[in-house]
Structure formats: structure tokens, C-alpha cells
Design an enzyme around this catalytic site. Structure first.
Site, PDB file in Angstrom:
ATOM      1  N   SER A 606      45.876  33.733  47.980  1.00  0.00           N
ATOM      2  CA  SER A 606      46.038  34.225  46.621  1.00  0.00           C
ATOM      3  C   SER A 606      47.468  34.707  46.408  1.00  0.00           C
ATOM      4  O   SER A 606      48.401  33.921  46.520  1.00  0.00           O
ATOM      5  CB  SER A 606      44.999  35.319  46.356  1.00  0.00           C
ATOM      6  OG  SER A 606      44.851  35.548  44.989  1.00  0.00           O
ATOM      7  N   ASP A 691      38.037  28.368  40.143  1.00  0.00           N
ATOM      8  CA  ASP A 691      38.751  29.630  40.372  1.00  0.00           C
ATOM      9  C   ASP A 691      39.290  30.196  39.054  1.00  0.00           C
ATOM     10  O   ASP A 691      40.111  29.562  38.397  1.00  0.00           O
ATOM     11  CB  ASP A 691      39.907  29.376  41.349  1.00  0.00           C
ATOM     12  CG  ASP A 691      40.543  30.656  41.862  1.00  0.00           C
ATOM     13  OD1 ASP A 691      40.387  31.699  41.211  1.00  0.00           O
ATOM     14  OD2 ASP A 691      41.219  30.595  42.905  1.00  0.00           O
ATOM     15  N   HIS A 726      37.424  31.385  43.609  1.00  0.00           N
ATOM     16  CA  HIS A 726      38.528  31.993  44.349  1.00  0.00           C
ATOM     17  C   HIS A 726      38.162  32.315  45.794  1.00  0.00           C
ATOM     18  O   HIS A 726      39.015  32.269  46.669  1.00  0.00           O
ATOM     19  CB  HIS A 726      38.951  33.274  43.634  1.00  0.00           C
ATOM     20  CG  HIS A 726      40.277  33.810  44.071  1.00  0.00           C
ATOM     21  ND1 HIS A 726      41.460  33.143  43.857  1.00  0.00           N
ATOM     22  CD2 HIS A 726      40.617  34.954  44.708  1.00  0.00           C
ATOM     23  CE1 HIS A 726      42.468  33.855  44.331  1.00  0.00           C
ATOM     24  NE2 HIS A 726      41.981  34.948  44.856  1.00  0.00           N
TER      25      HIS A 726
END
Length: 758
Positions: A606, A691, A726
Site C-alpha cells: 500500500s 481495491d 486491498h
């Protein structure tokens, strides 16, 4: 208790998932040991006949992006498809997945071996430490071979002895176990399944739970009868996982706007249609997002509207018939507050430019403007969290980069409230560790917390704040002959380019490493959103550590490990410190013979994926392999687009590039914008099609541009989960597959994979 905007691996049932930073890493921490018993390891190049497949070539459709008179040409902008259904985009993603599978086919046996190792360390049939609430013990159970948990409870026997350290009776004479909800049943027919909240009403008769079946973090909330499991009323659609009971007949919940910003809080009466729900508050400022939390006393709900620098709070008195929000703390730029309640007072953690590490204050319920300082601001101690009990308060702090927990006794009813004195600090034995608050009984003197370290399995303790005695309620069983004494954890410091000392936590097996520069290493980093990457335990890592790897976490600036200033020094126009800190840690480890450039692998997810992209552009010579998970790599383009989820709320994190100063600063490090014709190490990039935090198109564009420009023949693989978001796949064993795949890639890149039969 508190409204948490950040934190690693906070369970969605105990924290506001909507307020977690959207572009953040999920720290996948190591777990116990299993001796390596696979085929002999040989040193060889990471290529084989399997790797000779032709990589996909994304078509180039030049698009000019103009800002401040500066022109950028994005050849791969077409890969962004908000509907995620464009046939050309999906074909390209599938082609990348096929190529990756082909290249990795020669280490599939190794991947399967690693997966089996990781899974073999897990006690699959287990229950968590039960917690007594009202007339029931509540807990989760896992079953052998099942991906998901069961939510269970047992009645507290009427003749159960009253003890400080409550113990749920078991055995043939114990009250029957009742399964309230079996996620395995609910997940049938879904590729992805996640429950983001599970809330029991105060009378114990009803349960509200939030369900996500795509990975897009848009939830449906169901209310069921806790005994029969029958649905009560119609489900609530399109909300966040922030839900709380406001009495036994009302729910309060939060919804999002078109860019997935939590912007409205609603009151729902059971049995009524969602269209009739009352909007309690609408936050119209697109820099702010809403979060919801109940006090430990369950007498008040708190609604926080917060940006990265500012937050203010409303409260709702659950006992009142007229359910409306009342202002607790005002909206003042630069002042950040979180709150809870006990007795006749609200308790508030307050941060400002003056008190940047926060102070703890209290105010009477009937005069919130009259504040008393309980714990003053201290330059060297950051107040991170607090937990209230009828007669105590537990304060979670950070000092010198390490968590600490201190318990104080509150004044008795009628006594004046004042500065807290004589706190009892809980002792921890590891040189570096992780401590997180667990849900506790409000009317008890016992605080429950979760503890682990890089070599200490996850443990739940009950600590009596009166006697100072801790009782271990549960420690995760680690199968496969795990012995903590086989492992060493160290805390070291690296000097950054400006002289700042950067802490690192190190794990290795004492009989498998040489510490002469010849050992392979995996270095992990994050460094954003004030998130603290504390060195907790993780099962998967031991499949590398038991193969002679050294595992290191670099606690770089931009995180919150060393206090608020640590965060401020790694954000906005100081963001490059995050990247140079990580490079300094790598150079320190090489210089001190923990590894070499030829054996150094790096990993980040991320915002940590942005870190990977930035340091690979800056120092590609320093690393042998890199894994960038769901990486935020197209930072400049994303932050220029307020129609993308989370952009507006994150201008205070990265900067608003509509302003020229921030534009050129972000352009100087944004990974996609700085890919150039040079040699790069072996790289694995992952993404999730659904995501909502980092659009799949960012890593897709990054890989396409790398393929176009890089001058080496090293591995470049892209793996996109087409049915997840995610946090990858949802099942507990499915997630292990990602770890096994990642480690197989690292071993292949280092030439440490067993030779395949061609």
C-alpha cells in the site's frame, strides 16, 4: 473505545474500519518455526525454461496531463476503468496473471511446500480467550479445514464463583455452546467474504453484523436474533462497517459519498425501512471523514469528524428518548480529539501544534468547557490510546519507539478529579514487542491486552490494575516444534542522511545465520499515516527465517513509532525522508554484515508499496528483489483527481498538487513518474481488482512502464486478484497462499529455489 484512524491489523469489530488510512499496509507478521525438510537448496540464476514466456505488452495510448504548465505524457492511462469491466483492461490483467503463473511454474512445488509449512504451524481447531459480557461468555472458534470463524457464546452459570480473573467453564456439565453466526456458512457461494463488525445489543438478544462479499469495503448490515439466527427487519445497504447500538431498538451507522468518503451518520429504528432513517449529521467538507464509536460504559456514542490534522466530536446519550448529537469538542483547525466516558466525566485525548504528543483531559458531563488536565503533554512520551473502567484508566503510550501501558486508579465518586498520580506500568520482557488493547469488562479492575513479539506468539493477558498481577489467558499454539529460544530479536539504529537515528527490529534464527554479510535478508518498511509498525508475531515469516533469512522492520519516519514529530517529519514536503531513511537502514545493515546487496530483498504494501517504488527508482543497485503489494505508485496523478476515492481526505498527508510547490515535490518521488531507463532488481507487484484504497490501475500502469523502460532481464511479475480488494483474499488459509507465493518469488530471485525438473 477510541476513534482510531490508524493502526496495524486492528480488527474491524473493534475499530473503525472506515477511518483506517485507505492506502495503508496490512502488516503480515511472522509465525513459528518448522525445520526446512524440502529438496536441497542450490545457488542458480532465477531463470529457467519456464521463464522464457513472453511478457504482455500493454498498448500505448498517449494522454497529456497538464498542470502548472508542466506536461506529463501517460501512455497507460487507459488502464484505469472505474467500472472494472472494460474487456481490454480485463484481458490485459488476465494476460499478466497468466505470464506470472507461467514464469513461476518452475517453483510451484516450492510454493506448495512453503504453504504446507505455514499451515502446519497453525492449530486449526481453536477458540480465542472468551470475554464475559452480561450473562454470556463470547468468543470466536475456528474449525479444522475451515476458512472462516464461528461467533459463539455460552451462558454464565448461575452458581459460577466470582473471581477477578473470570474463567469460562467447560466440560460435560458446562452450559451448552451456542453458535450465533457461522461465517463458513455465510461465505458459501462467495469468492470473498468478510465481516467488518459484529455487535451484540446490550440485552444480548440481537446481533448486528456488517458483511462485505466483494472486497470493496462497502457493507450490508443484517440484524439477527442471537438465539434463533432469524433476520430482524430488512438489511441496511451500502454502509461502512461503523455500526453501534443506541439502546436495544436503534442502530447508528455511517454511509459514504460517491468517492467513498464516510460523510453521513444515520439513526435507524429496528423494523423500519432504511429510507425512513434519520440523518444525524452530514459532513460536507471533503477533507473530513466520519467515524463512530461507543464508550466502554455503553452510555454514549461518539461521532468524530476528522481530517489528518483536525478532528472534533459529537456525542449521543443512548439513554435519552430524543436521540440527537451534541457537540463535545469544537472544530478548531490543528486540534485533534478522541473521547470516551466514565461516571460524571468525559475523557478526551487532545493533540494540537502545542501539545503534539497529546495530553489527556477530563470535563464534567454538564459543563464540557470546564477541563482538567489528567496527563500533561510530554515531549518524549506520546499518548496513543486510553481505555476506561469504572474505577481505573489504562493509558497506552509510546516512549523511545516502544509501547508502554500504565494503569491509574480514578478518583472515587464525589472526589475531585485531578492529575493522575502513581500509575502502575506493566513490564514486558522482549527488547521490542507489540501491545494492543483488547475488549475488557468495564465494571472490572482487569485490563485485557494482546501481546506478541517477533519470537513470542500472540498472547492474551488479564492484568489486575489493583494488585499488579498478570494472568496469561491464552497463547497461540504453534505447531511443528517451535521453540522461541532458537530465535534472536534485536533492536538496532541506523543513522539517516540528516543524522536522525532510525530504529530497526531484527529477527533471525541463531543456528542458521553467519552474520558475515552472506545471509539473505527481507527488509520491510511502511512509513505513512502515523502508523506504528510494531514487531508482532507472524507465522509466515518463519518459512524464510528457517531457511537462513534475517527479517528486519525499518521503523522509518512517516510512521508514528517515535511520536507525532516522527510522523510530521515524513509527510507532505518532508516525505522524501521516508525513502532516504529506508535506504539508510539498508546501507547500515549491509555495512554491519547483516547482508549484502546481492542478498537484500525488500517488501512493502500500500503506502509501503509507494516506498518500494520510490527507493527502487532512487537506488535500484541496492536491492536484489522487491515485492510491492497493492502499491500506491501513481501518487501524483491520483492526488490531482478529487473524483478518486480518498484523494481529498489525503491532501493533508501527501499535499495538494494543485498547488505548485506540492506538485513538483510529489513529482520528484511519485514512482510511476520516475521510472526510467535503468537496470532494476527482480520485482513482484500485486493488486486487487476491487481495491477501493489503491486502484488496481496504479500497479498496472507501473508495471507497464517498467516493462517499457527497464534495461535489465530481471524478473518483473504482476499478479492481480480479480475477486478481492486491498487485503487480498478473505479466507485464513487463502491468505497464506499469497505469503507462500511471495516467498517462492524471493527464493527464486535469489537463486535459492530448488531446481525444477524441466
Amino acid at each position: 473505545m477510541l476513534l482510531r484512524r490508524v493502526g496495524i491489523a486492528i480488527p474491524a469489530s473493534s475499530a473503525s474500519a472506515s477511518l483506517l488510512p485507505r492506502r495503508r499496509a496490512l502488516l503480515l507478521l511472522p509465525l513459528p518455526l518448522l525445520p526446512h525438510t524440502g529438496p536441497p537448496i542450490s545457488s542458480r540464476p532465477p531463470f529457467s525454461a519456464f521463464a522464457m514466456a513472453t511478457p504482455p505488452v500493454a498498448k500505448k495510448v498517449p494522454r497529456q496531463l497538464v498542470q502548472h504548465g508542466d506536461v506529463r505524457v501517460d501512455n497507460y492511462y487507459w488502464l484505469r476503468d472505474d467500472s472494472r469491466s472494460d474487456p481490454d483492461v480485463l484481458t490485459y490483467l488476465r494476460d499478466e496473471n497468466h505470464y506470472t503463473a507461467t514464469v513461476m511454474s518452475d517453483v510451484k512445488k516450492l510454493e506448495d511446500e512453503i504453504y504446507a509449512e505455514i499451515r502446519a504451524r497453525i492449530k486449526e481447531d481453536d477458540i480465542e480467550a472468551p470475554l464475559r459480557k452480561g450473562q454470556y461468555y463470547y468468543y470466536k472458534r475456528t474449525l479444522a479445514g475451515k476458512e472462516y470463524v464461528q461467533h459463539c457464546r455460552r451462558l454464565v452459570p448461575t452458581d459460577a464463583p466470582v473471581t477477578i480473573y473470570d474463567v469460562m467453564p467447560t466440560g460435560p456439565n458446562a452450559p451448552r455452546e451456542h453458535i450465533i453466526l457461522d461465517e463458513n456458512v455465510k461465505a458459501e457461494g462467495h469468492d470473498y467474504y468478510s465481516i467488518g463488525a459484529f455487535k451484540v445489543s446490550s440485552n444480548g438478544k440481537l446481533v448486528a453484523y456488517a458483511e462485505d462479499t466483494k472486497g470493496d469495503e462497502i457493507y450490508t448490515v443484517y440484524v439477527i436474533d442471537a438465539e434463533s439466527g432469524k433476520y430482524v427487519g430488512q438489511p441496511l445497504q451500502g454502509i461502512t462497517s461503523d455500526i453501534e447500538w443506541a439502546g436495544d431498538d436503534y442502530l447508528v451507522y455511517v454511509t459514504m459519498d460517491i468517492i467513498l468518503r464516510p460523510d453521513k451518520v444515520w439513526l435507524h429504528m429496528l423494523g423500519s425501512d432504511q429510507s425512513n432513517d434519520i440523518c444525524l449529521y452530514h459532513e460536507k467538507d471533503d477533507m473530513f471523514s466520519l467515524g463512530l464509536q461507543a464508550s466502554e460504559s455503553k452510555q454514549y456514542l461518539f461521532v468524530e469528524s476528522g481530517s489528518k490534522n483536525t478532528s472534533f466530536i459529537f456525542y449521543l446519550d443512548v439513554s435519552k428518548q430524543n436521540k440527537e448529537l451534541v457537540v463535545l469538542t469544537p472544530r478548531i483547525y490543528g486540534i485533534d480529539t478522541t473521547a470516551s466516558h466514565c461516571g460524571n466525566h468525559f475523557y478526551i485525548k487532545r493533540r494540537s501544534e502545542e501539545f503534539y504528543n497529546s495530553e489527556l483531559i477530563a470535563c464534567p458531563l454538564d459543563n464540557v468547557a470546564e477541563t482538567t488536565v489528567l496527563l500533561p503533554h510530554r515531549e518524549s512520551v506520546k499518548i496513543q490510546d486510553f481505555q476506561l473502567f469504572e474505577n481505573h484508566i489504562a493509558v497506552y503510550e509510546r516512549q523511545n519507539g516502544l509501547p508502554k501501558v500504565t494503569a491509574y486508579r480514578l478518583p472515587a465518586t464525589g472526589e475531585p478529579i485531578g492529575q493522575l498520580q502513581g500509575g502502575q506500568e506493566i513490564d514486558f520482557v522482549d527488547p521490542a514487542y507489540d501491545v494492543e488493547p483488547e475488549q475488557s469488562q468495564f465494571d472490572s479492575s482487569v485490563i485485557r491486552f494482546h501481546y506478541s513479539s517477533m519470537r513470542t506468539p500472540p498472547s492474551v493477558f488479564d492484568y489486575d490494575m489493583d494488585s499488579g498481577v498478570s494472568v496469561l489467558k491464552k497463547i497461540d499454539t504453534v505447531l511443528g516444534g517451535f521453540d522461541a529460544s532458537n530465535y534472536v530479536t534485536e533492536r538496532k539504529w541506523a543513522a539517516a542522511s540528516d543524522g536522525t537515528q532510525i530504529p530497526m527490529t531484527i529477527l533471525y534464527r541463531n543456528d542458521r545465520v553467519n552474520l558475515d554479510g552472506s545471509d539473505p535478508m527481507l527488509l520491510y518498511g511502511y512509513g505513512s499515516y502515523e502508523v506504528c509498525i510494531d514487531p508482532s508475531f507472524g507465522r509466515s515469516r518463519f518459512s524464510l527465517v528457517d531457511r537462513g533469512f534475517i527479517y528486519v522492520i525499518a521503523h522509518i519516519r512517516g510512521g508514528g513509532e517515535m511520536g507525532r514529530k516522527w510522523y510530521e517529519d515524513g509527510k507532505l514536503l518532508n516525505k522524501r525522508n521516508t525513502f532516504t531513511d529506508f535506504i539508510a537502514c539498508a546501507e547500515h545493515l549491509i555495512g554491519n554484515k547483516y547482508c549484502s546487496k546481492e542478498k537484500l530483498c525488500i517488501n512493502g504494501r500500500s503506502a509501503g508499496g509507494l516506498l518500494m517504488g520510490a527507493v527502487l527508482n532512487m537506488r535500484p543497485d541496492l536491492f536484489k528483489a522487491a515485492v510491492a503489494g497493492v502499491p500506491f505508485v501513481d501518487a501524483l496523478t491520483t492526488m490531482l483527481d478529487p473524483t478518486i476515492p480518498l484523494t481529498t481526505s489525503e491532501w493533508e498527508e501527501w499535499g495538494d498538487p494543485r498547488k505548485e510547490e506540492y506538485y513538483y515535490y510529489m513529482k520528484s518521488y511519485s514512482p510511476v513518474d520516475n521510472v526510467k531507463a535503468q537496470a532494476y532488481p527482480n520485482i513482484l507487484v500485486t493488486a486487487g481488482l476491487n481495491d477501493p484504497r489503491v486502484m488496481y490501475s496504479e500497479p498496472a500502469k507501473y508495471v507497464a512502464k517498467l516493462r517499457e523502460l527497464k534495461t535489465d532481464d530481471n524478473l518483473l511479475l504482476f499478479k492481480c486478484e480479480l475477486g478481492a480488494g486491498h487485503f487480498s483474499k478473505s479466507g485464513r488459509f487463502e491468505k497464506l497462499r499469497e505469503d507462500a507465493f511471495t516467498y517462492a518469488f524471493i527464493l527464486k530471485a535469489l537463486g535459492m529455489a530448488p531446481k525444477a525438473s524441466l
